[in-house]
Design a protein around this motif. Structure first.
Motif, PDB file in Angstrom:
ATOM      1  N   ARG A 163       0.845  -1.184   0.000  1.00 45.66           N
ATOM      2  CA  ARG A 163       0.000   0.000   0.000  1.00 45.66           C
ATOM      3  C   ARG A 163       0.885   1.240   0.000  1.00 45.66           C
ATOM      4  N   ILE A 165       1.302   5.265   0.852  1.00 40.23           N
ATOM      5  CA  ILE A 165       0.825   6.439   1.586  1.00 40.23           C
ATOM      6  C   ILE A 165       1.793   7.584   1.301  1.00 40.23           C
ATOM      7  N   ARG A 180      -3.622  11.896  -4.439  1.00 35.86           N
ATOM      8  CA  ARG A 180      -4.648  10.933  -4.014  1.00 35.86           C
ATOM      9  C   ARG A 180      -5.926  11.116  -4.844  1.00 35.86           C
ATOM     10  N   GLN A 188      -3.011   5.018  -1.710  1.00 39.80           N
ATOM     11  CA  GLN A 188      -4.118   4.603  -0.841  1.00 39.80           C
ATOM     12  C   GLN A 188      -4.408   5.582   0.293  1.00 39.80           C
ATOM     13  N   GLY A 189      -3.554   6.566   0.499  1.00 38.90           N
ATOM     14  CA  GLY A 189      -3.810   7.542   1.554  1.00 38.90           C
ATOM     15  C   GLY A 189      -2.813   8.678   1.499  1.00 38.90           C
ATOM     16  N   ARG A 438     -11.193  10.363  -0.502  1.00 41.02           N
ATOM     17  CA  ARG A 438     -11.219   9.579   0.720  1.00 41.02           C
ATOM     18  C   ARG A 438      -9.778   9.343   1.179  1.00 41.02           C
ATOM     19  N   ASN A 439      -9.625   8.950   2.434  1.00 40.56           N
ATOM     20  CA  ASN A 439      -8.318   8.607   2.995  1.00 40.56           C
ATOM     21  C   ASN A 439      -7.295   9.740   2.850  1.00 40.56           C
ATOM     22  N   SER A 462     -13.833   9.760   6.090  1.00 40.88           N
ATOM     23  CA  SER A 462     -12.471   9.283   5.821  1.00 40.88           C
ATOM     24  C   SER A 462     -11.558  10.367   5.235  1.00 40.88           C
ATOM     25  N   ILE A 498      -4.645   6.844  12.420  1.00 41.79           N
ATOM     26  CA  ILE A 498      -5.431   6.792  11.176  1.00 41.79           C
ATOM     27  C   ILE A 498      -4.624   6.138  10.059  1.00 41.79           C
ATOM     28  N   ILE A 499      -3.385   6.573   9.881  1.00 46.51           N
ATOM     29  CA  ILE A 499      -2.572   6.000   8.802  1.00 46.51           C
ATOM     30  C   ILE A 499      -2.284   4.538   9.077  1.00 46.51           C
ATOM     31  N   TRP A 502      -5.117   2.617   7.748  1.00 48.79           N
ATOM     32  CA  TRP A 502      -5.067   2.490   6.281  1.00 48.79           C
ATOM     33  C   TRP A 502      -4.116   1.372   5.869  1.00 48.79           C
ATOM     34  N   SER A 505      -5.608  -2.140   6.679  1.00 51.04           N
ATOM     35  CA  SER A 505      -6.887  -2.546   6.085  1.00 51.04           C
ATOM     36  C   SER A 505      -6.691  -3.361   4.811  1.00 51.04           C
TER      37      SER A 505
END
Length: 505
Positions: A163, A165, A180, A188-189, A438-439, A462, A498-499, A502, A505
């Protein structure tokens, strides 16, 4: 002994020069964090990746080498990819050694990258920075660079399912948001710290906005919280006022005194002596006068924007102590002390400034201002003017001063009409204050003047906004320290949680 000689003999506490980020003519980039612990950072390497000069023209097959740093010291197969996005500065190793992203990498076995923005540092796509070649300096191209970078890294079998970020502060925070938005299949974030996602020509301006900007301050006559609608130098003023009303009054008196001297016989010569200027201000030139006043105001913008505790007190407190110190003389003399520098003289001539930044050769440029100002002239504006009726910094650097810089540096085509069209285009393409995504985490501090152009309320469950009382520009990107406010420490903890969700998940 003259006042100037007394001033120069003092121990200089304040320095002009490398003052602020995303602001002013003396840019130094984001402050590099210090490593939190003694570690072996041999795994950090400098590398290069080939990129198209123009991602959007299939007939243009030119390429260039983009620089980046990599830290694989904590990586395990399948771990996430964390990317610090470079903005209008030269990248270095700091954010791969300390800070929120580094801490997350340690916890989640991530590989870290720090990518350099085209046209900054050692990442030079064209042979020079002529207006023709600067055409390829845009956020569209820079975001495509990031997308190509991620695509190529994910060809590695160990990274194929990782993923991604992204992290960014200031303009790079906007880039994190927009990457993003534009490339959700790759990213993804995003953490967008102090990100001015709303482009605006006159920051303070007269146009009507789709959303009001606010700063939360405590009323002097009430314990209840007031909501004030403020912009750049208005936020600077309110941040000084939190220290004391006397500080604000003395700053205003100092700028009033400067403006008065600009109108009287021998006044400009006196200003040259007070401030150790390289040239006597040309009162017949609005741009020369505006250039001087902008330099003086920028000192306060930089102090507030990058406020933090140093030597037991905040930068704002140190500034206000100086501006209210009667032993330093009049408010004008205190301002001169604040501006004191060990340089031979303070460069204040507009024509010389224009001549310096017209230079198109890479190695002849003193800093990144030719590139960054091009971006403001063609995409963002962000010009901090004194058009506000609440201004304590005089009234002599209006929007026309900044748009004249655009035409003087890059050509008549880059006028105010072009700027307004391009600012509108940026907000249309990237969503302004209401991007649909989102994210993403938007972090902002109430001390930071740039929060007025960022997202201050949750867009959805989100895409959240974390507003940090007592915090300045991008402070949440760094590690916790003993001098940080509880609100700032709490915000970093929330970001990590929060991260982390992400990634898991």
């Amino acid at each position: 002994m003259t006042f100037l000689s007394v001033l120069l003999s003092l121990c200089f506490t304040f320095r002009l020069g490398h003052a602020v980020g995303l602001h002013g003519f003396h840019f130094r980039g984001l402050e590099e964090p210090e490593p939190s612990i003694k570690m072996n950072f041999e795994n950090i390497t400098e590398a290069w990746i080939e990129q198209p000069v123009d991602h959007f023209n299939p007939r243009d097959n030119r390429t260039w080498s983009m620089r980046y740093y990599e830290n694989s010291g904590h990586f395990k197969k399948g771990g996430p990819i964390l990317i610090m996005i470079g903005g209008e500065w030269a990248i270095s190793r700091g954010f791969l050694e300390s800070g929120v992203m580094f801490e997350l990498a340690c916890t989640h076995n991530a590989i870290m990258y720090y990518t350099e923005h085209r046209y900054y540092g050692k990442s030079r796509p064209t042979k020079d920075t002529s207006s023709r070649n600067l055409t390829y300096l845009s956020v569209d191209q820079a975001l495509a660079d990031l997308a190509y970078f991620i695509e190529r890294k994910k060809k590695d079998e160990d990274l194929r399912n990782s993923r991604v970020i992204v992290f960014g502060g200031s303009y790079a925070g906007s880039m994190a948001t927009w990457s993003r938005l534009k490339y959700p299949h790759l990213i993804q974030g995003a953490l967008a710290s102090s990100a001015p996602v709303f482009a605006k020509a006159d920051f303070y301006g007269k146009e009507t906005f789709e959303k009001s900007f606010l700063i939360r301050i405590l009323s002097s006559s009430s314990s209840e919280e007031e909501l004030l609608f403020l912009e750049y130098y208005e936020v600077v003023t309110e941040s000084l006022r939190k220290h004391s009303q006397k500080c604000v009054d003395e700053v205003k008196a100092a700028f009033d005194a400067v403006e008065e001297l600009l109108t009287v016989q021998n006044g400009p010569q006196k200003l040259k002596e007070y401030f150790n200027l390289c040239d006597v201000p040309n009162v017949e030139s609005p741009n020369d006068v505006g250039h001087l006043m902008n330099i003086l105001a920028e000192q306060f913008g930089g102090i507030v924007q990058y406020d933090k505790v140093q030597d037991g007190q905040t930068k704002i407190a140190a500034c206000c102590e100086n501006m209210t110190a009667s032993y330093l003389g009049s408010p004008l003399q205190r301002l001169a002390y604040l501006m004191s520098t060990q340089m031979k003289c303070l460069k204040n001539n507009y024509e010389k400034f224009v001549k310096l930044y017209r230079n198109e050769e890479w190695d002849a440029q003193p800093d990144i201002m030719r590139q960054w100002f091009y971006q403001t002239c063609t995409e963002y504006g962000y010009y901090q003017t004194t058009n506000s009726k609440k201004s304590i910094f005089g009234s002599l650097f209006p929007l026309s001063y900044f748009t004249d810089i655009c035409t003087d540096l890059y050509g008549d085509y880059y006028n105010s009409n072009f700027l307004n069209t391009r600012v509108e285009r940026t907000n249309t393409m990237y969503g302004g204050l209401r991007p649909d995504l989102r994210n993403v985490i938007f972090t902002n501090g109430d001390v930071d003047p740039w929060h007025a152009l960022s997202v201050l309320e949750d867009l959805n469950p989100s895409a959240v906004a974390i507003f940090i009382n007592g915090s300045s520009h991008c402070r949440d990107l760094y590690r916790d320290s003993d001098t940080d406010s509880k609100d700032l420490v709490r915000a970093r903890s929330q970001v990590r949680q929060i991260i982390g969700s992400w990634i898991s998940s």
